[in-house]
Motif scaffolding. Sequence first.
Motif, short mmCIF file in Angstrom:
data_model
loop_
_atom_site.label_atom_id
_atom_site.label_comp_id
_atom_site.label_asym_id
_atom_site.label_seq_id
_atom_site.Cartn_x
_atom_site.Cartn_y
_atom_site.Cartn_z
N VAL A 40 0.78 -1.11 -0.07
CA VAL A 40 -0.03 0.08 0.01
C VAL A 40 0.86 1.25 -0.13
O VAL A 40 0.42 1.99 -0.86
N LEU A 41 1.77 1.04 0.71
CA LEU A 41 2.81 2.44 1.00
C LEU A 41 3.90 2.52 0.14
O LEU A 41 4.38 3.66 -0.27
N GLY A 42 4.31 1.50 -0.21
CA GLY A 42 5.74 1.37 -0.90
C GLY A 42 7.01 1.92 -0.34
O GLY A 42 7.75 2.26 -0.76
N ASP A 43 6.87 2.01 0.95
CA ASP A 43 8.13 2.66 1.70
C ASP A 43 8.84 1.38 2.40
O ASP A 43 8.25 0.37 3.20
N GLU A 44 10.09 1.30 2.07
CA GLU A 44 10.84 0.09 2.82
C GLU A 44 10.80 0.01 4.22
O GLU A 44 10.68 -1.24 4.94
N LEU A 45 10.60 1.13 4.78
CA LEU A 45 10.32 1.03 6.25
C LEU A 45 9.22 0.52 7.01
O LEU A 45 8.99 0.24 7.97
N ASP A 46 8.10 0.32 5.99
CA ASP A 46 6.98 -0.42 6.21
C ASP A 46 6.99 -1.84 5.39
O ASP A 46 6.03 -2.16 5.35
N SER A 47 8.06 -2.24 5.55
CA SER A 47 8.26 -3.67 5.22
C SER A 47 8.72 -4.26 6.27
O SER A 47 9.43 -3.61 7.31
N LEU A 59 16.64 -1.43 19.86
CA LEU A 59 17.12 -2.36 20.88
C LEU A 59 18.72 -2.61 21.06
O LEU A 59 19.03 -2.40 22.50
N GLU A 60 19.33 -2.49 20.04
CA GLU A 60 20.84 -2.73 20.15
C GLU A 60 21.46 -1.58 20.93
O GLU A 60 22.46 -1.82 21.74
N ASN A 61 21.01 -0.56 20.74
CA ASN A 61 21.23 0.88 21.34
C ASN A 61 20.86 1.27 22.52
O ASN A 61 21.20 2.38 23.08
N SER A 62 19.85 0.58 23.07
CA SER A 62 18.97 0.59 24.22
C SER A 62 18.72 2.40 24.39
O SER A 62 18.87 2.96 25.19
N ARG A 63 18.13 2.72 22.79
CA ARG A 63 17.81 4.10 22.64
C ARG A 63 16.35 4.29 23.07
O ARG A 63 15.63 3.38 22.74
N LYS A 64 16.05 5.68 23.21
CA LYS A 64 14.78 6.13 23.32
C LYS A 64 14.28 5.92 22.27
O LYS A 64 14.66 6.57 21.23
N PRO A 65 12.78 5.27 21.86
CA PRO A 65 12.27 5.31 20.57
C PRO A 65 12.09 6.78 19.95
O PRO A 65 11.57 7.38 20.77
N ASP A 66 12.25 6.88 18.82
CA ASP A 66 11.89 8.23 18.04
C ASP A 66 10.54 7.85 17.37
O ASP A 66 10.06 6.90 17.35
N ALA A 67 9.98 9.18 17.02
CA ALA A 67 8.57 9.15 16.37
C ALA A 67 8.68 8.31 15.03
O ALA A 67 7.65 7.72 14.71
N LYS A 68 9.70 8.48 14.32
CA LYS A 68 10.00 7.69 12.94
C LYS A 68 9.80 6.08 13.44
O LYS A 68 9.10 5.47 12.57
N ASP A 74 4.14 1.03 14.69
CA ASP A 74 2.88 1.18 14.67
C ASP A 74 1.98 0.67 13.46
O ASP A 74 0.98 0.19 13.29
N ARG A 75 2.33 0.99 12.18
CA ARG A 75 1.81 0.89 10.86
C ARG A 75 1.96 -0.97 10.73
O ARG A 75 1.01 -1.19 9.90
N CYS A 76 2.63 -1.68 11.39
CA CYS A 76 2.70 -3.00 11.07
C CYS A 76 1.27 -3.82 11.65
O CYS A 76 0.94 -3.40 12.69
N LEU A 77 0.67 -4.53 10.83
CA LEU A 77 -0.65 -5.21 11.19
C LEU A 77 -0.29 -6.53 11.89
O LEU A 77 -1.58 -6.90 12.52
N SER A 78 0.85 -7.11 12.13
CA SER A 78 1.07 -8.19 12.87
C SER A 78 0.28 -9.21 11.87
O SER A 78 -0.43 -10.31 12.54
N GLU A 104 6.42 0.97 24.47
CA GLU A 104 5.25 1.25 25.50
C GLU A 104 5.93 1.78 26.78
O GLU A 104 5.48 2.75 27.48
N GLN A 105 7.21 1.21 27.02
CA GLN A 105 7.84 1.46 28.20
C GLN A 105 8.72 2.84 28.19
O GLN A 105 9.05 3.42 29.19
N HIS A 106 9.17 3.13 26.99
CA HIS A 106 10.12 3.82 26.99
C HIS A 106 9.85 5.48 26.01
O HIS A 106 10.56 6.36 25.82
N TYR A 107 8.53 5.31 25.45
CA TYR A 107 8.23 6.30 24.47
C TYR A 107 6.95 7.06 24.99
O TYR A 107 5.99 6.49 25.39
N ASP A 108 7.15 8.38 25.03
CA ASP A 108 6.22 9.28 25.38
C ASP A 108 5.29 9.55 24.26
O ASP A 108 5.43 10.46 23.52
#
Length: 443
Positions: A40-47, A59-68, A74-78, A104-108
């Motif tokens: 639908v979106l044709g975006d590699e990051l939505d694959s 996860l590897e960098n234990s970083r705070k999730p960013d909006a991107k 979130d767009r993943c249907l599972s 859920e634990q680290h993103y505002d």
Amino acid sequence: MQTNFSPEQLKDPAMARSEKVLRSCVHCGFCTATCPTYQVLGDELDSPRGRIYLIKDMLENSRKPDAKTVKHVDRCLSCLACMTTCPSGVHYMHLVDHAREYIEQHYDRPFTDRALRWVLARILPYPTRFRLALFGAKIARPFARFMPDPRLRAMIEMAPKNIPPVSRNDDPQSFAPETAKKMRVALMTGCAQKALNTDINDATIRLLTRLGCEVVVAEGAGCCGALTHHMGKADESHATAAKNIHAWSAEMDGGGLDAIVINTSGCGTTVKDYGHMFRDGPLAAQAQAVSNITMDVSEVLMKLDLPEGSDQELHVAYHAACSLQHGQQIKTYPKDLLRRAGFTVLEPKDPHLCCGSAGTYNLMQPEISKELKDRKVKTLEAKNPDIIAAGNIGCMMQIGSATQVPIVHTVELLDWATGGPKPPAMLAAANGGVRPMDIPVLR
């Protein structure tokens, strides 16, 4: 895929599991061919491959999730079509579930997102609350177009025209077999399904008892926990799931159980994963025992002697729910059963693609969901069916909102073919959309 998690990070069992999943990915990209959001979106990051890169970095960098990252996860249907396609056996489900918990634990999240997710988690898993919400949405439907947020409009528009009365068959009790006893099974009656469509559980009980099953609705069992699990709310989902484990374990230790029967495939995929969800806790053994005997209703029916029916002269377009064909790898049983009962089964183009329901996805991602729904309905209607059959209430609601072709659960058709009443949705279609209320509850 090469990873660089530290020994300290890998002490966390969830992180260790994700590291193992990441290492199994070889970047082949086969998953992009069957990913609905990528189509639908044709975006590699939505694959799946794109999301795997984002999740690995987070996860590897234990970083705070960013909006991107959050947006694309979130767009993943599972829908898990990627797992069916993947030649390397990447267990994407466990990876994306861990990513959602981490987010859920680290993103505002923005306030509106938090509020909507809170409402869904506090209403949908509780049948009485959900039923009240449906009545409220039905009243608000004429004003839906004035809602500024498309997600609010989607929530209002999801309310069915007719909200069924409560079925007392969903109360804790036992139903005796009508013939020689072959199995003793526990039926999971679910949560949202009890508010949206009581015909499914009623038909399941009739069909199973007719075929020699003692059917138990266990005291204390309820929502499977899938909804909050896929939101990353691990504590809430585990608390809900634990209630089921205790309820079914009591039945297993008491009268014994040959199977835990689930007629909502989205729930089935989650319950079959209880062993993994509770693998490191005190309920590990009980959770695994529950998962070991959990079956989709079609799996149980394949073990029973379903009578071979005469030609029903009815063309049924079968919609394969993602959670059934990809999550549980059950692809042929429902179609085999329908054919055995005398129905002509039609298969639409691209049956591996999601309809866009995906739990709460149609509420949280309404634009993408609508695109997928329109595609799915187009392929189903292209077969000119008399009726559409599916094995998941979410799919039924999603597809049914965009077609005039009656849609029913597979067990409703099998119940009808073996002596039960005609599915109410079919009677309603013939009645101009009015659901008859005088259909017998069990016989």
